[in-house]
Design an enzyme around this catalytic site. Structure first.
Site, PDB file in Angstrom:
ATOM      1  N   HIS A   1      43.156  35.123 105.266  1.00  0.00           N
ATOM      2  CA  HIS A   1      43.494  35.608 106.603  1.00  0.00           C
ATOM      3  C   HIS A   1      44.033  34.444 107.420  1.00  0.00           C
ATOM      4  CE1 HIS A   1      43.098  37.446 110.588  1.00  0.00           C
ATOM      5  NE2 HIS A   1      43.014  38.609 109.967  1.00  0.00           N
TER       6      HIS A   1
ATOM      7  N   HIS B   1      51.280  42.767 108.994  1.00  0.00           N
ATOM      8  CA  HIS B   1      50.263  43.089 110.004  1.00  0.00           C
ATOM      9  C   HIS B   1      49.491  44.318 109.534  1.00  0.00           C
ATOM     10  CE1 HIS B   1      48.140  43.249 113.660  1.00  0.00           C
ATOM     11  NE2 HIS B   1      49.065  43.659 114.506  1.00  0.00           N
TER      12      HIS B   1
ATOM     13  N   ASP C   1      41.724  44.195 104.950  1.00  0.00           N
ATOM     14  CA  ASP C   1      42.795  45.062 104.438  1.00  0.00           C
ATOM     15  C   ASP C   1      42.530  45.476 103.000  1.00  0.00           C
ATOM     16  OD1 ASP C   1      44.482  44.933 106.789  1.00  0.00           O
ATOM     17  OD2 ASP C   1      44.872  42.860 106.231  1.00  0.00           O
TER      18      ASP C   1
END
Length: 430
Positions: free
Chosen positions: A308, A267, A365
């Site tokens: 994702h 996460h 990210d």
């Protein structure tokens, strides 16, 4: 809501049940299964709740197939280009963009509540110097309930609103204190003449020995990252906040639990994993070898920061942050072998047919980790920065839950796979 129903039949018992089909303003229809246990005696099975709507919400909407992210109906692209994090926080909490006076009042409220109790310093200093900042954040945020026990009536809307403001205001102060503890620096008080991200950078990096000037490039980049990370529908940490909040727990306990969920490498910890991967690759000359390893199903190596779970198209946040990433690197003129490596990896991933055909694009990210490194924020603080931003979404979801007519205490079911009933045997018979 739709008047359509679906019929579910169990031939073994000769019973059927009509299940209402619910429709929101956007998104796929959802089957209301609440009658199934009572009418048919069955539960439903959905590991990870990937196909289950656990609540109704009007805050954030995602269309993963089309690459759409909306905050209260506003496209993330427009907010990223024209708004600020504090304005977005107001929008998430209140449902509408503020006018000038509303924004000014909200900014003043946030500024007024930036300080933390002096006892918090002793609390944070109690951690070992090498404790992970996220460990300190989980504990520090949870401890806030001990300082504000006189305003924890969750049935009082004024107490709920005050708690939301306190959380957004104090998260950067707690985060900076945790960081400075980890490097042995003295605590730095918030400077209220600065804006939200400037204040955070000042608390993290200023020293008593000399003046510290906040880089406008760094503050602007951080504000953009916070906007992009502010909320993301019912992800693991947000649903954790709602689950804990459903018990009537105070917001500090609820958000502390959300921070714990965010800490996981699958996460919020994913941007830390990106930097670890870049360190493992080591040099631009090794990129080709690691790309081939990533394509090999039998090799445990995986490229972090690509693809994702929700977005089957390009992550709209990644498109925005990619440009910001390149702008930051150019404006700061940073020379760093790891950043060069990251740009080479990005180039290959965007051109290689293996990644393009599978839509394994660099995600938010990947780029956020690169920007944080360029801003000299240590890897251990990456997820902490994510937590600061996501607090705006967490408190908005928590507030919404408290006025929802459908809100119930969370109680997932299970399929029991253990042994059947058996009799206890005394110690000498075992």
């Amino acid at each position: 809501m739709s008047s359509k129903t679906l019929k579910l039949t169990d031939p073994a018992v000769g019973k059927s049940v009509d299940l209402p089909v619910l429709e929101g303003t956007m998104g796929p229809p959802t089957v209301d299964i609440r009658k199934v246990p009572k009418e048919l005696g069955h539960f439903t099975y959905d590991p990870g709740f990937a196909a289950t709507a656990a609540c109704k919400s009007s805050i954030t909407y995602i269309d993963g197939d089309q690459g759409v992210l909306l905050y209260r109906g506003y496209p993330i692209e427009q907010l990223a280009e024209r708004s600020s994090f504090i304005e977005v926080a107001y929008l998430l909490i209140n449902g509408e963009l503020p006018n000038g006076s509303q924004l000014g009042e909200f900014q003043n409220e946030i500024t007024y509540h930036t300080m933390i109790h002096e006892s918090m310093k002793s609390f944070i200093e109690g951690f070992n110097y090498d404790a992970h900042p996220m460990a300190m954040m989980v504990s520090g945020v949870g401890s806030l309930a001990a300082f504000y026990h006189d305003s924890l009536d969750m049935n009082n809307p004024e107490h709920r609103q005050l708690a939301a403001v306190r959380m957004i205001a104090k998260m950067p102060t707690i985060a900076a204190a945790c960081y400075r503890r980890s490097i042995g620096w003295p605590y730095s008080y918030p400077k209220n003449s600065l804006n939200y991200t400037e204040r955070l950078l000042h608390m993290m990096f200023s020293v008593p020995a000399e003046p510290y000037e906040v880089s406008p490039v760094a503050a602007k980049a951080l504000d953009l990252l916070f906007i992009l990370h502010a909320d993301h529908e019912q992800n693991a940490s947000t649903s954790t906040v709602r689950l804990v909040g459903s018990t009537g727990a105070n917001p500090y306990a609820s958000i502390s639990a959300g921070i714990g969920a965010l800490w996981g490498p699958a996460h919020g910890g994913a941007n830390e994993a990106v930097l670890r991967m870049l360190n493992e690759i080591g040099d631009v000359s090794n990129v080709g070898k690691f790309i081939e390893r990533a394509k090999d199903k039998n090799d445990p190596f995986r490229l972090m920061g690509f693809g994702h779970r929700v977005y089957k198209n390009y992550d709209p946040r990644a498109q925005i942050i990619r440009k910001a990433c390149h702008d930051v690197l150019n404006e700061l003129g940073i020379s760093d072998p790891l950043l060069d490596l990251a740009m080479k990896l990005e180039q290959i991933a965007l051109e290689d047919e293996y990644f393009v055909s599978r839509k394994l694009y660099p995600n938010v990210d990947f780029y956020s980790g690169i920007i944080y490194k360029a801003l000299q924020i240590p890897t251990s603080m990456f997820t902490v920065m994510f937590a600061i931003a996501r607090t705006a979404g967490w408190v908005s979801q928590w507030l919404e839950q408290h006025v929802s007519e459908d809100a119930r205490i969370g109680r997932p079911r299970q399929i029991y796979t253990g042994v059947t009933e058996r009799d206890y045997q005394s110690l000498d018979q075992r």
